[in-house]
Design a protein around this motif. Structure first.
Motif, PDB file in Angstrom:
ATOM      1  N   ALA A   1       0.859  -1.086   0.079  1.00 31.21           N
ATOM      2  CA  ALA A   1       0.034  -0.132   0.098  1.00 31.21           C
ATOM      3  C   ALA A   1       0.672   1.364  -0.124  1.00 31.21           C
ATOM      4  N   VAL A   2       1.839   1.181   0.737  1.00 29.87           N
ATOM      5  CA  VAL A   2       2.854   2.540   1.038  1.00 29.87           C
ATOM      6  C   VAL A   2       3.528   2.525  -0.348  1.00 29.87           C
TER       7      VAL A   2
ATOM      8  N   GLY B   1      14.841  -6.283   1.532  1.00 28.45           N
ATOM      9  CA  GLY B   1      13.898  -6.511   0.441  1.00 28.45           C
ATOM     10  C   GLY B   1      13.016  -5.111  -0.103  1.00 28.45           C
ATOM     11  N   SER B   2      11.636  -5.300   0.010  1.00 29.72           N
ATOM     12  CA  SER B   2      10.895  -3.971  -0.546  1.00 29.72           C
ATOM     13  C   SER B   2      11.045  -2.766   0.263  1.00 29.72           C
ATOM     14  N   ILE B   3      11.662  -2.847   1.308  1.00 30.83           N
ATOM     15  CA  ILE B   3      11.919  -1.687   2.355  1.00 30.83           C
ATOM     16  C   ILE B   3      12.849  -0.565   1.564  1.00 30.83           C
ATOM     17  N   ARG B   4      13.932  -1.221   0.993  1.00 32.47           N
ATOM     18  CA  ARG B   4      14.948  -0.364   0.106  1.00 32.47           C
ATOM     19  C   ARG B   4      14.184   0.402  -0.877  1.00 32.47           C
ATOM     20  N   GLU B   5      13.056  -0.318  -1.642  1.00 34.63           N
ATOM     21  CA  GLU B   5      12.525   0.692  -2.605  1.00 34.63           C
ATOM     22  C   GLU B   5      11.696   1.702  -2.006  1.00 34.63           C
ATOM     23  N   ILE B   6      10.743   1.280  -0.930  1.00 37.10           N
ATOM     24  CA  ILE B   6      10.281   2.393  -0.421  1.00 37.10           C
ATOM     25  C   ILE B   6      11.075   3.549   0.277  1.00 37.10           C
ATOM     26  N   LEU B   7      12.131   3.131   0.710  1.00 33.80           N
ATOM     27  CA  LEU B   7      12.994   4.421   1.181  1.00 33.80           C
ATOM     28  C   LEU B   7      13.498   5.158  -0.147  1.00 33.80           C
ATOM     29  N   ALA B   8      13.992   4.461  -1.125  1.00 33.51           N
ATOM     30  CA  ALA B   8      14.251   4.958  -2.215  1.00 33.51           C
ATOM     31  C   ALA B   8      13.381   6.134  -2.628  1.00 33.51           C
ATOM     32  N   LEU B   9      12.073   5.577  -2.848  1.00 35.92           N
ATOM     33  CA  LEU B   9      10.870   6.459  -3.394  1.00 35.92           C
ATOM     34  C   LEU B   9      10.740   7.569  -2.501  1.00 35.92           C
TER      35      LEU B   9
END
Length: 326
Positions: free
Chosen positions: A89-90, A112-120
């Protein structure tokens, strides 16, 4: 040798009985008595009014109460309207460009997907805070959050350039409200409500150390948040310098102001600056104001609520502008 009876017949000698023989004879003699005692005990246990041991040990089945009646069952709480949880969702909110006030990430989650979230989030300039997982769990109320939580505004923010373009297109006299480090959502909601009524064309709030748009702000504004565009600005001083270059006058509300608000000139392109209740306007912001106005106080209290003071000034500006058109 066999002993002889008196009648001359031989008599065999009786064998001596050992202990085993005596025990067997004794056991045979006790069996009837044991049977009687056992029968008597059984009879006592089966008398009317006294349940058997099996019956006494059994318990009546307990009626299962519905989940709604059980106080020990914790059901997931309803998620607040201004909160998103879960990595998917985020991530989608960041990709779609939806406004996000702040992002909470559990300590230690970086794979995992946390890296993508932090980059965005870094790409969009979203504020990220690393917190204990327990804090996210308390906000999520038992719902699955995967260590990520985002605060989202009830409506999308608008860029300052877009607000200025709308004002230029309308041909109206520019009137902006800048809130410097205002942290109370109820004050923000009340000011938005007055801004809509007084003809303010845009409200500016800093990204840091300022209350963002939230469900509480939306409710307090009584729907005004849907009509008054709100822009988040990165640097207050830089924004004021840019607006002054565009011809705006900057008026600040301060208890130490040198001009009473009803004697000040609020006509023309104007940015009205209102600070927080505790600290007022910041020092650098105050230095960039073209003039500071005050509200006369005759009582013992030396200041007004931020939303009250801001509302008085906005209505004075509206009054002067309406009178100038006549």
């Amino acid at each position: 040798m066999d002993k002889k009876r008196r009648d001359g017949q031989p008599v065999r000698e009786e064998k001596k009985r050992g202990p085993q023989a005596e025990r067997s004879q004794t056991g045979r003699s006790r069996r009837p008595k044991e049977r009687e005692e056992r029968a008597e005990r059984t009879d006592r246990m089966t008398r009317p009014g006294r349940p058997r041991r099996e019956e006494r040990s059994s318990r009546p089945e307990r009626r299962e109460r519905p989940a709604a009646e059980r106080q020990d069952v914790m059901e997931p709480a309803e998620l607040p309207e201004d909160v998103l949880i879960g990595r998917n969702a985020v991530t989608e909110a960041l990709k779609s460009g939806r406004g996000i006030n702040k992002l909470l990430v559990a300590n230690g989650d970086k794979e995992g997907s946390i890296r993508e979230i932090l980059a965005l989030a870094h790409e969009r300039g979203v504020l990220v805070q690393n917190v204990e997982r327990s804090k996210i769990e308390s906000i999520a109320g038992g719902l699955r959050h995967q260590g990520v939580l985002a605060y989202v505004p009830p409506v999308d923010y608008v860029e300052l350039d877009e607000i200025l373009a709308r004002i230029a297109k309308s041909g109206a006299e520019p009137f902006l409200l800048l809130l410097d480090e205002l942290e109370d959502p109820h004050n923000l909601g009340a000011l938005l409500r007055t801004a809509d009524a007084a003809g303010v064309q845009g409200v500016l709030i800093p990204k840091l150390r300022s209350c963002p748009l939230s469900s509480t702000v939306a409710k307090t504004s009584a729907g005004a948040v849907e009509y008054v565009p709100v822009a988040r600005i990165g640097n207050v001083a830089q924004t004021l310098r840019s607006l002054k270059e565009k011809g705006y006058w900057v008026a600040g509300a301060d208890m130490d102001g040198t001009v009473d608000y009803y004697d000040a000139n609020f006509t023309g392109p104007l940015v009205l600056v209102v600070g927080s209740e505790g600290h007022g306007i910041g020092r650098l912001t105050k230095e960039l104001c073209d003039f500071l106005v005050r509200l006369p106080m005759l009582g013992k209290i030396n200041s007004l609520n931020a939303s009250v003071a801001g509302s008085i000034l906005m209505y004075e500006a509206m009054h002067q502008r309406l009178r100038a058109k006549k």
